[in-house]
Design a protein around this motif. Structure first.
Motif, PDB file in Angstrom:
ATOM      1  N   MET A   1      -0.528  33.085  18.374  1.00  0.00           N
ATOM      2  CA  MET A   1       0.083  34.434  19.149  1.00  0.00           C
ATOM      3  C   MET A   1       1.566  34.184  19.056  1.00  0.00           C
ATOM      4  O   MET A   1       2.203  33.057  19.316  1.00  0.00           O
ATOM      5  CB  MET A   1      -0.580  34.318  20.421  1.00  0.00           C
ATOM      6  N   ARG A   2       2.238  35.273  19.028  1.00  0.00           N
ATOM      7  CA  ARG A   2       3.394  35.551  18.804  1.00  0.00           C
ATOM      8  C   ARG A   2       3.793  35.950  20.393  1.00  0.00           C
ATOM      9  O   ARG A   2       3.383  36.998  20.875  1.00  0.00           O
ATOM     10  CB  ARG A   2       4.028  36.334  17.802  1.00  0.00           C
ATOM     11  N   SER A 114      -1.897  43.739  20.085  1.00  0.00           N
ATOM     12  CA  SER A 114      -0.699  43.686  20.800  1.00  0.00           C
ATOM     13  C   SER A 114      -0.835  44.060  21.965  1.00  0.00           C
ATOM     14  O   SER A 114      -1.313  45.231  22.607  1.00  0.00           O
ATOM     15  CB  SER A 114       0.209  44.371  19.898  1.00  0.00           C
ATOM     16  N   VAL A 115       0.038  43.331  23.076  1.00  0.00           N
ATOM     17  CA  VAL A 115      -0.060  43.554  24.444  1.00  0.00           C
ATOM     18  C   VAL A 115       1.408  43.634  25.039  1.00  0.00           C
ATOM     19  O   VAL A 115       1.925  42.154  24.839  1.00  0.00           O
ATOM     20  CB  VAL A 115      -1.260  42.587  25.260  1.00  0.00           C
ATOM     21  N   GLN A 135       5.218  30.426  35.004  1.00  0.00           N
ATOM     22  CA  GLN A 135       3.655  30.939  35.183  1.00  0.00           C
ATOM     23  C   GLN A 135       3.314  31.663  34.006  1.00  0.00           C
ATOM     24  O   GLN A 135       2.018  31.454  33.501  1.00  0.00           O
ATOM     25  CB  GLN A 135       3.362  31.346  36.499  1.00  0.00           C
ATOM     26  N   ALA A 136       4.067  32.807  33.764  1.00  0.00           N
ATOM     27  CA  ALA A 136       3.481  33.703  32.624  1.00  0.00           C
ATOM     28  C   ALA A 136       3.329  32.974  31.402  1.00  0.00           C
ATOM     29  O   ALA A 136       2.229  33.243  30.591  1.00  0.00           O
ATOM     30  CB  ALA A 136       4.555  34.905  32.321  1.00  0.00           C
ATOM     31  N   LEU A 137       4.301  32.398  30.869  1.00  0.00           N
ATOM     32  CA  LEU A 137       4.382  31.619  29.645  1.00  0.00           C
ATOM     33  C   LEU A 137       3.488  30.548  29.574  1.00  0.00           C
ATOM     34  O   LEU A 137       2.743  30.340  28.544  1.00  0.00           O
ATOM     35  CB  LEU A 137       5.799  30.798  29.342  1.00  0.00           C
ATOM     36  N   ALA A 138       3.081  29.889  30.577  1.00  0.00           N
ATOM     37  CA  ALA A 138       1.768  28.841  30.675  1.00  0.00           C
ATOM     38  C   ALA A 138       0.451  29.314  30.264  1.00  0.00           C
ATOM     39  O   ALA A 138      -0.209  29.099  29.609  1.00  0.00           O
ATOM     40  CB  ALA A 138       1.953  28.142  31.989  1.00  0.00           C
ATOM     41  N   ALA A 139       0.526  30.794  31.154  1.00  0.00           N
ATOM     42  CA  ALA A 139      -0.825  31.344  30.690  1.00  0.00           C
ATOM     43  C   ALA A 139      -0.941  32.162  29.453  1.00  0.00           C
ATOM     44  O   ALA A 139      -1.930  32.047  28.757  1.00  0.00           O
ATOM     45  CB  ALA A 139      -1.026  32.627  31.996  1.00  0.00           C
ATOM     46  N   LEU A 140       0.108  32.727  29.095  1.00  0.00           N
ATOM     47  CA  LEU A 140      -0.241  33.342  27.618  1.00  0.00           C
ATOM     48  C   LEU A 140      -0.129  32.412  26.613  1.00  0.00           C
ATOM     49  O   LEU A 140      -0.685  32.809  25.565  1.00  0.00           O
ATOM     50  CB  LEU A 140       1.545  34.061  27.480  1.00  0.00           C
ATOM     51  N   GLY A 143      -3.829  32.167  25.265  1.00  0.00           N
ATOM     52  CA  GLY A 143      -4.555  33.235  25.090  1.00  0.00           C
ATOM     53  C   GLY A 143      -5.345  33.313  23.880  1.00  0.00           C
ATOM     54  O   GLY A 143      -5.296  32.399  23.217  1.00  0.00           O
ATOM     55  N   PRO A 144      -6.312  34.156  23.846  1.00  0.00           N
ATOM     56  CA  PRO A 144      -7.318  34.249  22.805  1.00  0.00           C
ATOM     57  C   PRO A 144      -6.568  34.624  21.408  1.00  0.00           C
ATOM     58  O   PRO A 144      -5.562  35.253  21.380  1.00  0.00           O
ATOM     59  CB  PRO A 144      -8.159  35.436  22.994  1.00  0.00           C
ATOM     60  N   ALA A 145      -6.950  34.111  20.135  1.00  0.00           N
ATOM     61  CA  ALA A 145      -6.377  34.359  19.047  1.00  0.00           C
ATOM     62  C   ALA A 145      -6.489  35.692  18.542  1.00  0.00           C
ATOM     63  O   ALA A 145      -5.648  36.105  17.810  1.00  0.00           O
ATOM     64  CB  ALA A 145      -7.040  33.325  18.141  1.00  0.00           C
ATOM     65  N   ALA A 146      -7.305  36.336  19.053  1.00  0.00           N
ATOM     66  CA  ALA A 146      -7.718  37.944  18.535  1.00  0.00           C
ATOM     67  C   ALA A 146      -6.347  38.571  19.147  1.00  0.00           C
ATOM     68  O   ALA A 146      -5.981  39.559  18.363  1.00  0.00           O
ATOM     69  CB  ALA A 146      -8.702  38.492  19.373  1.00  0.00           C
ATOM     70  N   VAL A 147      -5.576  38.192  20.209  1.00  0.00           N
ATOM     71  CA  VAL A 147      -4.234  38.965  20.508  1.00  0.00           C
ATOM     72  C   VAL A 147      -3.244  38.228  19.705  1.00  0.00           C
ATOM     73  O   VAL A 147      -2.992  37.122  20.126  1.00  0.00           O
ATOM     74  CB  VAL A 147      -4.042  38.875  21.906  1.00  0.00           C
ATOM     75  N   GLN A 148      -2.616  39.229  18.842  1.00  0.00           N
ATOM     76  CA  GLN A 148      -1.682  38.506  17.786  1.00  0.00           C
ATOM     77  C   GLN A 148      -0.281  38.609  18.587  1.00  0.00           C
ATOM     78  O   GLN A 148       0.452  37.602  18.148  1.00  0.00           O
ATOM     79  CB  GLN A 148      -1.533  39.157  16.609  1.00  0.00           C
TER      80      GLN A 148
END
Length: 172
Positions: A1-2, A114-115, A135-140, A143-148
Motif C-alpha cells: 500500500m502506498r 484508493s481511499v 496512530q494513523a500511520l501505525a494503523a494504515l 491495511g489490506p493489500a486490496a487497498v493500493q
C-alpha cells in the motif's frame, strides 16, 4: 500500500472512497463531517438516516465504520467512522487506530483501491496532531493489500509538515 500525505480539501479528492470523521449520529455535524454532507448532498444524509433506522439506532460506535454513497463527491463511497475524544486519563489510541483499520476493511469489502482519510479526532475531539499522525500511520501500515493507495488529507501546511516529519522518522 502506498501512503500519501497531502494538504487539501477531502471533499475534492478523486479516490474510490473518502473517510468521514463522523459523529455517532451519522447525521452530519461540523468540520469534515459537515463539509462532506454539504458537498455530497442529500443522498448521503438519506442513507445515513436509513442506517440509523436499521442497525445503528443508537448511533455508530466509536472505532467502527460503515459506508454510504458519496452523492455529489468525486468519490464513489463515503466511509463514516467515529473517532474518540482525546483523554489524558484513558488510553484511547486503540480506538483511534480502529477507525483507520475498520475503514480500510470496509473499503476493501467495497472493492475500493484508493481511499482518502482526514486526520481523525485531531479537530474538535482535541487529539494532539503529532500523536494523531503516529496512530494513523501505525494503523494504515497494517491495511489490506486490496487497498493500493491511501491518502492522508491534512487541513493545513503545518499539519502536513508534522505528518511528513513523523512519517520520515518512522521510516528511518
Amino acid at each position: 500500500m502506498r501512503i500519501e500525505l497531502v494538504t487539501g480539501d477531502i471533499t475534492t479528492e478523486d479516490v474510490d472512497a473518502v473517510v468521514n470523521a463522523a459523529n455517532s449520529s451519522l447525521l452530519g455535524g461540523g468540520g469534515v463531517d459537515g463539509a462532506i454532507h454539504r458537498r455530497g448532498g442529500p443522498a448521503i444524509l438519506e442513507e445515513c438516516r436509513a442506517l440509523r433506522a436499521s442497525k445503528f439506532g443508537r448511533g455508530l460506535p466509536v472505532g467502527q465504520a460503515v459506508a454510504t454513497t458519496a452523492g455529489r463527491l468525486p468519490a464513489r463511497w463515503v466511509i463514516h467512522t467515529v473517532g474518540p475524544v482525546f483523554s489524558t486519563d484513558e488510553d484511547r489510541a486503540p480506538l483511534l487506530r480502529s477507525c483507520y483499520t475498520s475503514s480500510l476493511a470496509v473499503a476493501a469489502g467495497l472493492g475500493a483501491q484508493s481511499v482518502a482519510f482526514p486526520l481523525i479526532s485531531s479537530g474538535v475531539y482535541r487529539w494532539p496532531k503529532e500523536d494523531a499522525v503516529v496512530q494513523a500511520l501505525a494503523a494504515l501500515r497494517t491495511g489490506p493489500a486490496a487497498v493500493q493507495t491511501v491518502r492522508l488529507v491534512l487541513f493545513d501546511e503545518a499539519t502536513r509538515r508534522t505528518a511528513e516529519r513523523v512519517f520520515q522518522a518512522d521510516r528511518d
